[in-house]
Design a protein around this motif. Sequence first.
Motif, PDB file in Angstrom:
ATOM      1  N   VAL A  53      25.936 -14.508  41.449  1.00 39.83           N
ATOM      2  CA  VAL A  53      24.886 -14.319  40.469  1.00 39.83           C
ATOM      3  C   VAL A  53      23.486 -14.382  40.991  1.00 39.83           C
ATOM      4  CG1 VAL A  53      24.641 -16.705  40.180  1.00 39.83           C
ATOM      5  CG2 VAL A  53      24.027 -15.092  38.488  1.00 39.83           C
ATOM      6  N   ASN A  54      22.565 -13.372  40.639  1.00 36.83           N
ATOM      7  CA  ASN A  54      21.177 -13.514  41.035  1.00 36.83           C
ATOM      8  C   ASN A  54      20.725 -14.364  39.815  1.00 36.83           C
ATOM      9  OD1 ASN A  54      21.316 -12.089  43.308  1.00 36.83           O
ATOM     10  ND2 ASN A  54      21.349 -10.248  42.224  1.00 36.83           N
ATOM     11  N   PHE A  55      19.652 -15.347  40.073  1.00 38.69           N
ATOM     12  CA  PHE A  55      19.240 -16.117  38.799  1.00 38.69           C
ATOM     13  C   PHE A  55      17.933 -16.317  39.216  1.00 38.69           C
ATOM     14  CE2 PHE A  55      18.402 -20.461  37.484  1.00 38.69           C
ATOM     15  CZ  PHE A  55      18.761 -20.456  36.165  1.00 38.69           C
ATOM     16  N   GLU A  56      17.118 -16.355  38.243  1.00 41.29           N
ATOM     17  CA  GLU A  56      15.733 -16.542  38.213  1.00 41.29           C
ATOM     18  C   GLU A  56      15.281 -17.819  37.328  1.00 41.29           C
ATOM     19  OE1 GLU A  56      13.274 -13.455  36.687  1.00 41.29           O
ATOM     20  OE2 GLU A  56      13.666 -12.191  38.611  1.00 41.29           O
ATOM     21  N   LEU A  57      14.975 -19.078  37.975  1.00 44.65           N
ATOM     22  CA  LEU A  57      14.550 -20.099  37.381  1.00 44.65           C
ATOM     23  C   LEU A  57      12.935 -20.213  37.045  1.00 44.65           C
ATOM     24  CD1 LEU A  57      15.243 -23.071  36.853  1.00 44.65           C
ATOM     25  CD2 LEU A  57      14.454 -23.905  39.049  1.00 44.65           C
ATOM     26  N   ASP A  58      12.791 -20.364  35.779  1.00 46.82           N
ATOM     27  CA  ASP A  58      11.697 -20.347  35.194  1.00 46.82           C
ATOM     28  C   ASP A  58      10.928 -21.665  35.391  1.00 46.82           C
ATOM     29  OD1 ASP A  58       9.129 -19.855  33.960  1.00 46.82           O
ATOM     30  OD2 ASP A  58       9.946 -19.008  32.060  1.00 46.82           O
ATOM     31  N   THR A  59      10.253 -21.983  36.068  1.00 46.33           N
ATOM     32  CA  THR A  59       9.493 -23.362  36.381  1.00 46.33           C
ATOM     33  C   THR A  59       8.486 -23.540  35.222  1.00 46.33           C
ATOM     34  OG1 THR A  59       7.955 -22.694  37.925  1.00 46.33           O
ATOM     35  CG2 THR A  59      10.127 -23.326  38.974  1.00 46.33           C
ATOM     36  N   ARG A  60       8.101 -22.667  34.633  1.00 45.20           N
ATOM     37  CA  ARG A  60       6.874 -22.834  33.693  1.00 45.20           C
ATOM     38  C   ARG A  60       7.470 -23.750  32.586  1.00 45.20           C
ATOM     39  NH1 ARG A  60       5.515 -16.840  32.584  1.00 45.20           N
ATOM     40  NH2 ARG A  60       7.909 -17.025  32.760  1.00 45.20           N
ATOM     41  N   LYS A  61       8.629 -23.721  32.127  1.00 47.53           N
ATOM     42  CA  LYS A  61       9.136 -24.449  31.223  1.00 47.53           C
ATOM     43  C   LYS A  61       9.490 -25.905  31.686  1.00 47.53           C
ATOM     44  CE  LYS A  61      11.644 -20.749  29.202  1.00 47.53           C
ATOM     45  NZ  LYS A  61      13.071 -19.897  28.929  1.00 47.53           N
ATOM     46  N   LEU A  62       9.042 -26.455  32.917  1.00 47.15           N
ATOM     47  CA  LEU A  62       9.413 -27.733  33.507  1.00 47.15           C
ATOM     48  C   LEU A  62       8.018 -28.407  33.600  1.00 47.15           C
ATOM     49  CD1 LEU A  62      11.831 -26.733  36.338  1.00 47.15           C
ATOM     50  CD2 LEU A  62      12.436 -27.883  34.010  1.00 47.15           C
ATOM     51  N   THR A  63       8.157 -29.870  33.374  1.00 46.88           N
ATOM     52  CA  THR A  63       7.044 -30.232  33.705  1.00 46.88           C
ATOM     53  C   THR A  63       6.531 -30.600  35.288  1.00 46.88           C
ATOM     54  OG1 THR A  63       7.785 -32.382  33.721  1.00 46.88           O
ATOM     55  CG2 THR A  63       7.219 -31.972  31.627  1.00 46.88           C
ATOM     56  N   ASP A  64       5.318 -30.545  35.644  1.00 45.01           N
ATOM     57  CA  ASP A  64       4.983 -30.702  36.795  1.00 45.01           C
ATOM     58  C   ASP A  64       5.605 -32.233  37.710  1.00 45.01           C
ATOM     59  OD1 ASP A  64       3.449 -28.599  36.866  1.00 45.01           O
ATOM     60  OD2 ASP A  64       1.698 -29.523  37.506  1.00 45.01           O
ATOM     61  N   GLY A  65       6.242 -32.138  38.915  1.00 45.82           N
ATOM     62  CA  GLY A  65       6.698 -33.208  39.399  1.00 45.82           C
ATOM     63  C   GLY A  65       8.136 -32.884  40.045  1.00 45.82           C
ATOM     64  N   LEU A  66       8.751 -33.947  40.248  1.00 43.07           N
ATOM     65  CA  LEU A  66      10.128 -33.858  41.084  1.00 43.07           C
ATOM     66  C   LEU A  66      11.056 -33.418  40.022  1.00 43.07           C
ATOM     67  CD1 LEU A  66       9.902 -36.813  43.305  1.00 43.07           C
ATOM     68  CD2 LEU A  66       9.472 -34.745  43.959  1.00 43.07           C
ATOM     69  N   HIS A  67      11.867 -32.602  40.476  1.00 41.72           N
ATOM     70  CA  HIS A  67      13.230 -32.120  39.737  1.00 41.72           C
ATOM     71  C   HIS A  67      14.430 -32.034  40.786  1.00 41.72           C
ATOM     72  CE1 HIS A  67      10.874 -31.447  35.857  1.00 41.72           C
ATOM     73  NE2 HIS A  67      10.033 -30.944  36.678  1.00 41.72           N
ATOM     74  N   GLN A  68      15.627 -31.572  40.095  1.00 42.45           N
ATOM     75  CA  GLN A  68      16.625 -31.218  41.008  1.00 42.45           C
ATOM     76  C   GLN A  68      17.477 -30.189  40.290  1.00 42.45           C
ATOM     77  OE1 GLN A  68      18.837 -34.751  41.680  1.00 42.45           O
ATOM     78  NE2 GLN A  68      20.115 -34.602  39.669  1.00 42.45           N
TER      79      GLN A  68
END
Length: 132
Positions: free
Chosen positions: A25-40
Amino acid sequence: MDSKSKIIIFVDDEIQPIGEFDAPVNFELDTRKLTDGLHQLKIVSKDPSGKEGIRIIPFTVRNGPAITLDGLKDNDVVDGILPMMINAYGKGNQKQFLIFGSETPKNVPSWLWAAIIVFVAWAIYYIITSLG
């Protein structure tokens, strides 16, 4: 029975996946929907025989304005009045570079002032001794 492996993608500790796909799969993660900071990002794969594999990838999101600080560092021990310079600037719409406010002015370091003074003193000494 399906002959392709499944890929299930989770962000952080969410129970609901953000996507479930057949491999590859080719996948695009839209980080604009995430809060700033650490994620996994947690990627779970299931092969046709039912076996599972998991990969967890930590990452940091920084979509908001960048913040720079001059005058205080992490874990400094301080007292009295602290002069600081704080700047914050965004990236714009990523199709156009914002020049205004995108650079933080910095003070001239004291070692550079010392080097300039030493050089000027040496130049004056050299001129005086060369003329005499």
